[in-house]
Design an enzyme around this catalytic site. Structure first.
Site, short mmCIF file in Angstrom:
data_model
loop_
_atom_site.label_atom_id
_atom_site.label_comp_id
_atom_site.label_asym_id
_atom_site.label_seq_id
_atom_site.Cartn_x
_atom_site.Cartn_y
_atom_site.Cartn_z
CD GLN A 136 -0.45 -8.35 -5.12
OE1 GLN A 136 -0.08 -9.51 -5.15
NE2 GLN A 136 -0.08 -7.51 -4.17
N GLY A 157 5.16 -13.10 -2.21
CA GLY A 157 4.10 -13.58 -3.08
C GLY A 157 3.55 -12.42 -3.89
ZN ZN Z 1 -1.27 -8.86 -1.39
#
Ligand code: ZN
Length: 180
Positions: free
Chosen positions: A53, A48
């Site tokens: 991120q 994931g």
């Molecule tokens: Zn993470």
């Protein structure tokens, strides 16, 4: 994006602590980011990845626990059931794993890259991954779940990762837990 490569951001990068913005209208740019995110997730052997991120402050996630790829925009948990506790890792917290109590089953609403509305019923590991990625969209990381004692033992590791600064690859030890 302007053709710049997206890279995984690690603990210490302020983008990980920002609340991702809702996507108002899905554009070609969003579709490109989602494809890049999927590629980065697979290359990093993750299951994931959330847009913050890779430095994108928008509400987008990709997930594949081995049962098919989800590319979702504006995901929201609308219902939770039961409890479970799984050991989680995170591509943005290299070398750290924490056992986290979460819901056993979640119902998630989201749109796909064609703005089609979906409601996904996720159970067990998939439910865990959805909750982990949606945490990222709210600026929350697995280290926030650590007990005080665990934080102390993790302290060195966490500071180490933060000291390396943003955008720098941190060597990742071989891990048995899932990276999300
Ligand atoms: Zn993470």
């Amino acid at each position: 994006m302007n053709g710049t490569e997206l890279k995984i951001r690690v603990l210490g990068d302020p983008v990980l602590r920002k609340k991702a913005k809702r996507v108002q209208a899905v554009s070609e740019r969003h579709r490109k980011i989602l494809s890049q995110m999927a590629r980065i997730m697979y290359e990093s052997q993750g299951i994931g990845l959330a847009a913050p991120q890779v430095g994108i402050e928008e509400s987008m996630i990709v997930i594949d626990i081995g049962t098919g790829l989800y590319k979702l925009i504006n995901p929201k948990i609308v219902k939770k059931q039961g409890r479970q506790s799984l050991e989680e890792g995170c591509l943005s917290c290299p070398g750290v794993s924490i056992k986290i109590k979460r819901s056993k089953k979640v119902f998630v609403t989201a749109i796909d890259e064609d703005e089609k509305q979906h409601t996904i019923e996720a159970d067990a590991l998939l439910a865990c991954v959805f909750q982990h990625e949606i945490d990222h969209l709210n600026g929350k990381l697995i280290v926030d779940y650590a007990s005080l004692l665990k934080k102390l033992t993790l302290g060195k590791k966490i500071r180490g990762a933060a000291d390396k600064g943003k955008n720098e690859a941190v060597p990742e030890p071989k891990t048995k837990f899932a990276k999300l």
